[in-house]
Write a protein that holds these residues in place. Structure first.
Motif, PDB file in Angstrom:
ATOM      1  N   MET A   4       0.825  -1.199   0.000  1.00  0.00           N
ATOM      2  CA  MET A   4       0.000   0.000   0.000  1.00  0.00           C
ATOM      3  C   MET A   4       0.862   1.254   0.000  1.00  0.00           C
ATOM      4  SD  MET A   4      -2.959  -1.011   2.773  1.00  0.00           S
ATOM      5  CE  MET A   4      -3.605   0.659   2.731  1.00  0.00           C
ATOM      6  N   LYS A   5       0.516   2.199  -0.853  1.00  0.00           N
ATOM      7  CA  LYS A   5       1.273   3.448  -0.932  1.00  0.00           C
ATOM      8  C   LYS A   5       1.205   4.203   0.396  1.00  0.00           C
ATOM      9  CE  LYS A   5       3.224   7.028  -3.111  1.00  0.00           C
ATOM     10  NZ  LYS A   5       2.926   8.165  -2.238  1.00  0.00           N
ATOM     11  N   GLN A   6       0.076   4.159   1.073  1.00  0.00           N
ATOM     12  CA  GLN A   6      -0.058   4.884   2.329  1.00  0.00           C
ATOM     13  C   GLN A   6       0.944   4.388   3.359  1.00  0.00           C
ATOM     14  OE1 GLN A   6      -2.042   7.656   2.974  1.00  0.00           O
ATOM     15  NE2 GLN A   6      -0.671   7.685   4.754  1.00  0.00           N
ATOM     16  N   LEU A   7       1.186   3.095   3.380  1.00  0.00           N
ATOM     17  CA  LEU A   7       2.161   2.532   4.313  1.00  0.00           C
ATOM     18  C   LEU A   7       3.548   3.077   4.009  1.00  0.00           C
ATOM     19  CD1 LEU A   7       2.920   0.649   6.609  1.00  0.00           C
ATOM     20  CD2 LEU A   7       3.078  -1.220   4.941  1.00  0.00           C
TER      21      LEU A   7
ATOM     22  N   ASP B 278       4.230   5.917   2.542  1.00  0.00           N
ATOM     23  CA  ASP B 278       4.248   7.331   2.938  1.00  0.00           C
ATOM     24  C   ASP B 278       4.404   7.481   4.449  1.00  0.00           C
ATOM     25  OD1 ASP B 278       3.954   8.110   0.322  1.00  0.00           O
ATOM     26  OD2 ASP B 278       1.782   8.394   0.440  1.00  0.00           O
ATOM     27  N   ASP B 279       3.726   6.618   5.205  1.00  0.00           N
ATOM     28  CA  ASP B 279       3.849   6.658   6.670  1.00  0.00           C
ATOM     29  C   ASP B 279       5.286   6.378   7.092  1.00  0.00           C
ATOM     30  OD1 ASP B 279       1.158   7.167   6.871  1.00  0.00           O
ATOM     31  OD2 ASP B 279       0.595   5.106   7.362  1.00  0.00           O
ATOM     32  N   VAL B 280       5.897   5.389   6.451  1.00  0.00           N
ATOM     33  CA  VAL B 280       7.293   5.055   6.755  1.00  0.00           C
ATOM     34  C   VAL B 280       8.211   6.219   6.384  1.00  0.00           C
ATOM     35  CG1 VAL B 280       9.219   3.547   6.109  1.00  0.00           C
ATOM     36  CG2 VAL B 280       6.975   2.561   6.575  1.00  0.00           C
ATOM     37  N   SER B 281       7.901   6.907   5.284  1.00  0.00           N
ATOM     38  CA  SER B 281       8.712   8.047   4.850  1.00  0.00           C
ATOM     39  C   SER B 281       8.711   9.156   5.900  1.00  0.00           C
ATOM     40  CB  SER B 281       8.184   8.587   3.522  1.00  0.00           C
ATOM     41  OG  SER B 281       8.331   7.639   2.493  1.00  0.00           O
ATOM     42  N   PHE B 282       7.536   9.473   6.424  1.00  0.00           N
ATOM     43  CA  PHE B 282       7.458  10.514   7.452  1.00  0.00           C
ATOM     44  C   PHE B 282       8.170  10.075   8.734  1.00  0.00           C
ATOM     45  CE2 PHE B 282       4.035  12.289   4.815  1.00  0.00           C
ATOM     46  CZ  PHE B 282       4.357  13.638   4.887  1.00  0.00           C
TER      47      PHE B 282
ATOM     48  N   ASN C 258      13.482   7.642  -2.128  1.00  0.00           N
ATOM     49  CA  ASN C 258      14.174   8.293  -1.015  1.00  0.00           C
ATOM     50  C   ASN C 258      13.085   8.785  -0.068  1.00  0.00           C
ATOM     51  OD1 ASN C 258      15.257  10.295   0.703  1.00  0.00           O
ATOM     52  ND2 ASN C 258      16.850  10.829  -0.763  1.00  0.00           N
ATOM     53  N   PRO C 259      12.938   8.177   1.103  1.00  0.00           N
ATOM     54  CA  PRO C 259      11.810   8.530   1.978  1.00  0.00           C
ATOM     55  C   PRO C 259      11.815   9.984   2.439  1.00  0.00           C
ATOM     56  CG  PRO C 259      13.385   7.127   3.130  1.00  0.00           C
ATOM     57  CD  PRO C 259      13.782   7.124   1.689  1.00  0.00           C
TER      58      PRO C 259
END
Length: 279
Positions: free
Chosen positions: A1-4, A6-10, A83-84
């Motif tokens: 999932m893309k949201q996961l 993105d969460d990891v990136s933040f 690159n997160p």
């Protein structure tokens, strides 16, 4: 999932903040939870760029910073980066309407650190500070006001003065490393090899004037941001006071710090001040 992803990136941006700056990390934690991730992402972006030009000795810094810039714009245009740090930053840029002129001004100052070692005029000095610090304050302000242009314009000048104050304190604190390790002198008209009390007093007076203007802006910040920004303000004011009380020759020979014990006390004092609605 893309949201996961993105969460990891933040979370990666948050990790960068916590590891590179305990003081800034503490101040961000005092912000409302709804804006913390965005500020972490801004810090992650500016910290990585700064590390490239300041710390990656033995590597092709020019190539690295240019690649970093290119990868950011690729992520902005495509909506994703592996690159997160860049992935989280481009999300924040879009969500809060952070304009590209701020990002370009920042990158310009970072690139100056690769080719310029002395700032011989006030104009050069102010241009560098605008790009390296003022615009970072403006990026954060975009988040604090939720991208609202009218509120942003009302607080823009004070946010820039706060960024300037923070950067000038850092310059004064890092006098030794900037001079001996990086061979840089940001203060025009100041000979770091004969740095004296008079030169220090002039710099401190300038910083205090920045803080005085910035404080007026802090009073007008939205509630989501006020306590966190005030916490950072109080910490840097304490650091400036410590620099003021430190003999000039010691500033040139050692990095002045505020102890963790003192930081904890400042946080408690700031909390009481805030709760009593004195700020």
């Amino acid at each position: 999932m893309k949201q996961l992803f993105d969460d990891v990136s933040f979370k990666c941006s948050k990790l960068v903040t916590k590891n590179y700056s305990t003081s800034f990390s503490l101040a961000v934690y005092m912000l409302s939870p709804i804006i913390r991730d965005a500020i972490y992402s801004i810090y992650g972006f500016v910290r990585f760029a700064d590390e490239i030009v300041d710390s990656f000795h033995g590597f092709d810094k020019e190539n690295l910073i240019n690649d970093f810039e290119k990868e950011y714009y690729k992520s902005y245009n495509s909506g994703i980066s592996l690159n997160p740090i860049l992935n989280s930053f481009q999300h924040t840029v879009k969500k809060y309407n952070i304009t590209d002129d701020l990002i370009q001004a920042f990158l310009k100052s970072m690139k100056l650190d690769l080719v310029k070692s002395d700032y011989n005029s006030k104009a050069e000095y102010e241009e560098y500070i605008y790009g390296s610090a003022d615009v970072v304050g403006l990026m954060c302000l975009k988040v604090f006001v939720a991208g609202k242009d009218q509120k942003y314009e009302q607080l823009k000048d004070e946010a820039m003065r706060l960024g300037s104050a923070f950067q000038k304190v850092n310059f004064l604190r890092d006098l030794r490393d900037d001079n001996l390790v990086l061979n840089r002198n940001y203060f025009p008209g100041v000979d770091l090899n004969s740095f004296d009390e008079n030169a220090k007093k002039i710099i401190i007076k300038e910083i205090q004037e920045d803080f005085n203007v910035a404080y007026k802006g802090i009073l007008k910040l939205p509630i989501e941001a006020k306590f966190g920004v005030y916490t950072a303000f109080v910490y840097y004011k304490k650091l400036l006071k410590k620099l003021e009380n430190t003999p000039c020759h010691e500033i040139g020979n050692a990095r002045i710090r505020v102890s963790n014990y003192t930081k904890a006390g400042l946080l408690a004092q700031s909390f009481v001040t805030y709760k009593l609605k004195l700020v």
